[in-house]
Design an enzyme around this catalytic site. Structure first.
Site, PDB file in Angstrom:
ATOM      1  N   ASN A  25       0.851  -1.185   0.000  1.00  0.00           N
ATOM      2  CA  ASN A  25       0.000   0.000   0.000  1.00  0.00           C
ATOM      3  C   ASN A  25       0.889   1.237   0.000  1.00  0.00           C
ATOM      4  OD1 ASN A  25      -1.915   1.980   0.373  1.00  0.00           O
ATOM      5  ND2 ASN A  25      -2.319   1.474   2.523  1.00  0.00           N
ATOM      6  N   TRP A  26       0.976   1.882  -1.163  1.00  0.00           N
ATOM      7  CA  TRP A  26       1.873   3.020  -1.295  1.00  0.00           C
ATOM      8  C   TRP A  26       1.347   4.274  -0.604  1.00  0.00           C
ATOM      9  CZ3 TRP A  26       3.536   3.069  -7.199  1.00  0.00           C
ATOM     10  CH2 TRP A  26       4.142   1.848  -7.508  1.00  0.00           C
ATOM     11  N   LYS A  27       0.075   4.282  -0.268  1.00  0.00           N
ATOM     12  CA  LYS A  27      -0.575   5.464   0.306  1.00  0.00           C
ATOM     13  C   LYS A  27      -0.350   6.659  -0.637  1.00  0.00           C
ATOM     14  CE  LYS A  27      -0.239   3.404   4.833  1.00  0.00           C
ATOM     15  NZ  LYS A  27      -0.092   3.601   6.289  1.00  0.00           N
TER      16      LYS A  27
ATOM     17  N   HIS B 101      -9.571   1.064   5.321  1.00  0.00           N
ATOM     18  CA  HIS B 101      -8.280   1.275   5.973  1.00  0.00           C
ATOM     19  C   HIS B 101      -8.463   2.234   7.150  1.00  0.00           C
ATOM     20  CE1 HIS B 101      -4.102   2.493   6.593  1.00  0.00           C
ATOM     21  NE2 HIS B 101      -3.746   1.410   5.935  1.00  0.00           N
TER      22      HIS B 101
ATOM     23  N   GLU C 239      -6.876   4.705   8.112  1.00  0.00           N
ATOM     24  CA  GLU C 239      -6.720   6.117   7.774  1.00  0.00           C
ATOM     25  C   GLU C 239      -7.988   6.676   7.135  1.00  0.00           C
ATOM     26  OE1 GLU C 239      -1.954   5.373   7.236  1.00  0.00           O
ATOM     27  OE2 GLU C 239      -3.186   5.736   5.454  1.00  0.00           O
TER      28      GLU C 239
ATOM     29  N   GLU D  75      -5.088  -4.912  10.694  1.00  0.00           N
ATOM     30  CA  GLU D  75      -4.093  -3.874  10.885  1.00  0.00           C
ATOM     31  C   GLU D  75      -4.337  -3.182  12.224  1.00  0.00           C
ATOM     32  OE1 GLU D  75      -2.193  -2.228   7.011  1.00  0.00           O
ATOM     33  OE2 GLU D  75      -4.142  -1.316   7.280  1.00  0.00           O
TER      34      GLU D  75
ATOM     35  N   GLY E  64       2.861   2.264  11.272  1.00  0.00           N
ATOM     36  CA  GLY E  64       3.808   3.368  11.227  1.00  0.00           C
ATOM     37  C   GLY E  64       4.546   3.617  12.523  1.00  0.00           C
TER      38      GLY E  64
ATOM     39  N   SER F 250       3.697  -2.111  10.591  1.00  0.00           N
ATOM     40  CA  SER F 250       5.147  -2.148  10.792  1.00  0.00           C
ATOM     41  C   SER F 250       5.764  -3.473  10.339  1.00  0.00           C
ATOM     42  CB  SER F 250       5.496  -1.862  12.264  1.00  0.00           C
ATOM     43  OG  SER F 250       5.095  -0.553  12.633  1.00  0.00           O
TER      44      SER F 250
ATOM     45  N   GLY G 145       3.005  -1.205   4.430  1.00  0.00           N
ATOM     46  CA  GLY G 145       2.927   0.226   4.210  1.00  0.00           C
ATOM     47  C   GLY G 145       4.264   0.807   3.813  1.00  0.00           C
ATOM     48  N   GLY G 146       4.958   1.448   4.770  1.00  0.00           N
ATOM     49  CA  GLY G 146       6.202   2.152   4.475  1.00  0.00           C
ATOM     50  C   GLY G 146       7.251   1.301   3.788  1.00  0.00           C
TER      51      GLY G 146
END
Length: 266
Positions: A17-19, A108, A110, A178, A184, A224, A245-246
């Site tokens: 997931n590049w966001k 999600h 967010e 999640e 994060g 994470s 994610g990151g």
């Protein structure tokens, strides 16, 4: 059917997931480098790899994947509950299907937090995805406050039950657990924590859609995730992959996550 045979039927899914990162030009370089890295490492396709770029990158990614025959699935980060009409800024599932998207992330944390998406909104988007032949990646998870107040699985179970309310037993879905407190933060859940919640989620699928659906549905862990901890999660019987994610924005790291079976010997 034995537990290990059932797990073997579920092909692991590593989803990035590049966001809101990478423009369409950066997408070209990233996808090509990821493809080359995995080819050089002789990645054998035992794990399905999916990327979830921003909306503006989808056409670029689709064109590149098709032209170079890159074995990545394409997904979107959200969709509208509506098919078309006066909904400025929203994107229909019909549009995503035309771009050869296979997956779409729904619910999600967010989106739930920053866009006030309720369980009802999430359920509507799940139906929209299925209507247009997309596989919804239904995200569920608890905050640190939820964890302290209700325990680890109460909120994710409630969210999933609401999302599946009108889903048919033969629907193709993916669930992503999640924990919001881990996203994060650099502090992932333990494999046992992930397993406990994923097992509870699989029980909800069995309860609402039947045992066959529960056996075939992949449940991912997200929060994470990195190359150093992915193998521990993937050893658990109810964890079928990861929503990354990151780390999905770093080619070598994401490739290492995708190759967890070889570089750690799972």
């Amino acid at each position: 059917m034995a537990v290990n045979e059932t797990v073997a039927q579920r092909k692991p899914l590593i989803a990035g997931n590049w966001k809101m990162n990478l423009d369409h030009l950066q997408t070209v370089a990233f996808v090509q480098k990821l493809d080359w890295t995995l080819r050089d490492a002789k990645h054998d396709g035992a794990v399905e790899i999916a990327i979830f770029p921003p909306f503006t990158d989808l056409r670029t990614a689709q064109t590149l994947i098709d032209a170079d025959k890159i074995p990545f699935a394409l997904g979107a980060q959200d969709l509208s509950a509506h098919d078309s009409g006066a909904y400025t800024g929203e994107v229909s599932g019909a549009f995503l299907a035309k771009l050869a998207c296979r997956y779409v992330i729904i619910g999600h944390s967010e989106r739930r937090e920053y866009h006030a998406e309720s369980d009802e909104v999430v359920a509507g988007k799940v139906q929209a995805a299925l209507k247009h032949g997309l596989v919804p990646v239904i995200c569920v998870g608890e905050t640190a406050e939820d964890l302290e107040k209700f325990g680890a699985s109460a909120v994710p179970v409630s969210q999933l039950r609401a999302a599946l309310a009108d889903v048919k037993p033969d629907a193709d879905i993916v669930v992503a657990y999640e924990p919001v407190w881990a996203i994060g933060s650099g502090q992932a859940a333990t494999p046992q924590q992930a397993q406990d919640v994923c097992a509870a989620l699989r029980a909800v699928i069995a309860e609402t859609l039947g045992d066959a659906a529960a056996s075939r549905t992949r449940i991912l862990y997200g929060g994470s995730v990195k190359s150093g901890n992915i193998a521990g999660f993937m050893r658990e019987p109810d964890v079928d992959g990861a929503l990354v994610g990151g780390a999905s924005l770093v080619v070598d790291e994401f490739a290492a996550i995708a190759r967890y079976q070889k570089h750690v010997g799972v």
